[in-house]
Design an enzyme around this catalytic site. Structure first.
Site, PDB file in Angstrom:
ATOM      1  CD  GLU A 173       6.875  59.131   2.168  1.00  0.00           C
ATOM      2  OE1 GLU A 173       6.906  59.005   0.926  1.00  0.00           O
ATOM      3  OE2 GLU A 173       7.197  58.228   2.946  1.00  0.00           O
ATOM      4  CD  GLU A 206       4.751  54.958   0.644  1.00  0.00           C
ATOM      5  OE1 GLU A 206       5.384  54.192  -0.103  1.00  0.00           O
ATOM      6  OE2 GLU A 206       4.396  56.102   0.301  1.00  0.00           O
TER       7      GLU A 206
HETATM    8  C1  GLA Z   1       7.399  56.416  -0.891  1.00  0.00           C
HETATM    9  C2  GLA Z   1       8.320  56.022   0.235  1.00  0.00           C
HETATM   10  C3  GLA Z   1       9.523  56.904   0.344  1.00  0.00           C
HETATM   11  C4  GLA Z   1      10.061  57.229  -1.030  1.00  0.00           C
HETATM   12  C5  GLA Z   1       8.985  57.878  -1.846  1.00  0.00           C
HETATM   13  C6  GLA Z   1       9.471  58.317  -3.216  1.00  0.00           C
HETATM   14  O1  GLA Z   1       6.481  57.328  -0.540  1.00  0.00           O
HETATM   15  O2  GLA Z   1       7.679  55.978   1.473  1.00  0.00           O
HETATM   16  O3  GLA Z   1      10.487  56.228   1.097  1.00  0.00           O
HETATM   17  O4  GLA Z   1      10.476  56.054  -1.653  1.00  0.00           O
HETATM   18  O5  GLA Z   1       7.979  56.924  -2.041  1.00  0.00           O
HETATM   19  O6  GLA Z   1       8.442  58.927  -3.954  1.00  0.00           O
END
Ligand code: GLA
Length: 680
Positions: free
Chosen positions: A317, A157
């Protein structure tokens, strides 16, 4: 064709990948073995490993410990689970900021951001970059040949927490970026930023700073702000490029991805300009509860699918249930987990993955849901996960199919998002995403499929040509090229609809002179002299019975061919509503077989107008009337997905009993239900 996962030798039958972020460093090795067994039970096919492993892999600058990760990858491979291996550079270990505090970002107020969370690094720090690339190299050498390795996952991210940095490194990099953008010509930069205003003329590149804290009641230069937003996105992309370059050199046959955050209000990264850097588009999406949460998920999945150019992408995710970073973290309601996953699948995701596999017992996110909850596998959650894995296996034939383009597009433009919401504009109630999502929702309500199309330099132009209608909501930044593209679309018979606060500034955030909507004025055949934003809660009424708020404009028709579709009545609760009586609110200029329409206010319900525009363009819903609006229809080549937008069951009888795939229902769509039908 986007390369999909590298598969280890063996059968490569189509499948929907299913999995999660797997963080084995949080657990003892005995748990790893049971994890793999449970993954097999759930039908997990892929695990993203190593996202936050840096401190365990390189516990000191000159010490590397790969043994534990070797073991994990071997175990996963023996279990038949592919690995999406992170380059592990997302969160540097404590020794790094201890030795090199100069990697820490600086906020707009000049305060150094402390370590102790994650992503506490400057995107432009040469020191951080050097350490990060050393790690990437070490990972590629160690695991490039590992049979479990299916893809590289660069960082994590990018820009989630460190998109804006005002450090000395950022300042230097910003100047270099500006030199490049403005052809090394300081006069060009001064012109572009309009620095004659407030005595801001720069006589030397060294004087230029990032737009940080300024005296209260003032705001930084708008051109500087817009360039800084572009720079921040580009600086992170530069980091991505640097990691990708190492991976491509050392492991050219392994596809590379990085997880985007196309969701909700996340806006710092212009992903349209990032796509060319990677092999597989992947995205993270988390639902933020609210009246339109489900439709926002659809919007984001749709935009991601179009960033991928219609090819399959990877949902890297999302959450099985509650997250832990909202004010109130409510669990998903029954059916929501499957519905969310299948909606992403409908919009082109060929991999459905979660954060995370096993819910953490310690650390900041221990109350975030996971596939294996704190309760353990004997839980409703894990049984539901197993059921989803089963469903996805049943839908294997969907894998690889492309999105079926719609006839309608909603244009999405990151620079317009950045510029439209700058301070010192006619109203601080302007919300770009809200306007874009509002038009998308209106298409969902009308039962008409629409594509959310990124307007980035690399992707726009040709992409528009295939559509009958393009809605460009609040397309605030319109330079000469974008204006020409839109005019060409209309000339070729397309129907353009654009809205208030569009066409107002050029690529340098200068107002386009001669009347609003600036760069689109001639195409639309109208002229506006002054904006008339409304006070909070104030409304105006229109003569088609609709109500609007936030913003109005007294529109003058300039081109005699322009038709006025809707007028302001003069009614409503806004203080100055009466001043608009009889003034055009929505106009349409016919151009050959095409047209250019303008909506000068924020409609509470865009439906009635949209139906007229759809009728004029000859577009009808692809679903029977009883279903249109209640159900979202999404198409991939060979498949139709029906997603129940609400909580009440929907009778599917009007579809005539076509048998659904994978044992899904074709008689009734349960509340929050999804079904998949063949589309032949
Ligand atoms: C982001 C991060 C993860 C986690 C999620 C929690 O997507 O990439 O590591 O922290 O948020 O929602």
């Amino acid at each position: 064709m986007t390369p999909w996962l590298r598969r280890t030798p063996g059968p490569t039958h189509p499948r929907i990948e299913f999995g999660a972020d797997y963080n084995p460093e949080q657990w003892t090795p005995d748990v790893w073995a049971s994890d793999v067994a449970l993954m097999r039970e759930a039908g997990v096919t892929v695990a993203t490993v190593g996202v936050f492993s840096w401190a365990r892999l390189q516990p000191a600058p000159d010490r590397w410990e790969f043994g534990w990760l070797d073991e994990v990858l071997d175990l996963l491979h023996e279990g038949g689970i592919a690995v999406d291996l992170a380059t592990a550079t997302a969160s540097p270990p404590p020794w790094m900021h201890h030795r090199h505090p100069e990697i820490l970002p600086v906020d707009a107020d000049g305060r150094t951001v402390g370590p102790g969370g994650r992503q506490h690094w400057r995107p432009t720090s040469p020191v951080f970059r050097r350490y990060a690339l050393d790690l990437v190299r070490a990972m590629a050498h160690r695991y490039g040949e590992h049979p479990a390795l299916a893809a590289w996952h660069v960082s994590n991210e990018l820009g989630c927490h460190n998109v804006e940095d005002h450090s000395p490194d950022a300042r230097i990099a910003f100047r270099d970026w500006l030199r490049e953008r403005h052809g090394g010509d300081l006069d060009a930069l001064n012109r572009a930023w309009g620095t004659s205003f407030w005595s801001q003329h720069h006589g030397d590149w060294e004087e230029i700073r990032t737009p940080g804290r300024v005296p209260a009641g003032t705001h930084p230069n708008p051109g500087q702000q817009l360039d800084f937003a572009r720079f921040c996105s580009d600086a992170l992309r530069e980091h991505l490029r640097a990691e990708v370059a190492v991976l491509r050199e050392l492991t050219p046959d392994v596809p590379v991805t990085t997880n985007f955050m196309v969701m909700n209000e996340t806006r710092g990264m212009d992903y349209a300009t990032w796509v060319p850097e990677i092999d597989i588009v992947s995205n993270d999406h988390y639902v933020v509860p609210g009246p339109h949460a489900r439709d926002e998920l659809s919007f984001s999945a749709n935009l991601t699918g179009n960033l991928a150019g219609g090819a399959p992408w990877w949902l890297m995710e999302h959450s099985t249930s509650a997250v832990s970073w909202q004010e109130i973290n409510r669990p998903k309601r029954p059916g929501e987990m499957h519905r969310d996953a299948l909606t992403h699948l409908a919009h082109g995701a060929d991999a459905i993955c979660y954060f995370q596999w096993r819910q953490s017992a310690a650390g900041a996110e221990k109350f975030h849901s996971a596939m294996v909850p704190h309760t353990g596998p004997d839980s409703r959650m894990f049984r539901d996960v197993v059921a989803l894995g089963d469903r996805l296996r049943g839908l294997a034939e969907v894998a690889g199919s492309r999105r079926v383009p719609a006839r309608v597009a909603v244009l999405f433009d990151w620079p317009s998002w950045w510029a439209a919401e700058q301070p010192f504009t006619p109203s601080d109630r302007v919300r770009y995403k809200d306007e874009a999502a509002g038009w998308y929702r209106a298409f969902l309500d009308a039962g008409v499929r629409a594509d959310v199309v990124p307007a980035g330099a690399e992707l726009a132009g040709a992409a528009l040509a295939g559509y009958d209608i393009v809605v460009a909501p609040m397309l605030h930044v319109v330079g000469p090229e974008r204006a020409a593209e839109l005019a060409a679309f209309v000339d070729a018979g397309g129907h353009l609809v654009t809205t208030w606060w569009s066409g107002i500034v050029d690529d340098h955030a200068h107002a386009v002179l001669g009347g609003y909507p600036g760069a689109l004025r001639e195409l639309l055949g109208i002229r506006v002299e002054e904006f008339a934003p409304l006070e909070p809660g104030g409304t105006v009424t229109l003569d088609d019975g609709s109500v609007a708020d936030v913003w109005t404009e007294p529109v003058d028709v300039v081109d005699p061919s322009v038709e006025v579709l809707v007028r302001y009545t003069g009614g409503g609760t806004a203080v100055a509503a009466a001043d608009l009586a009889g003034s055009p609110a929505v106009t349409r200029r016919p151009v050959g077989r095409g047209s250019a329409s303008y909506v000068s206010t924020r409609l509470a319900d865009r439906g009635p107008l949209l139906r007229r525009l759809l009728d004029a363009a000859g577009i009808v819903p692809e679903l029977p009337g009883e279903l249109a609006g209640r159900v979202e229809l999404v198409r991939r080549e060979g498949f139709r997905f029906l997603v129940n937008r609400g909580d009440a069951p929907v009778d599917l009888a009007p579809l005539g009993g076509i048998e659904a795939l994978a044992g899904l229902r074709s008689d009734v769509l349960p509340g929050r239900g999804v079904t998949v039908l063949p589309d032949r």
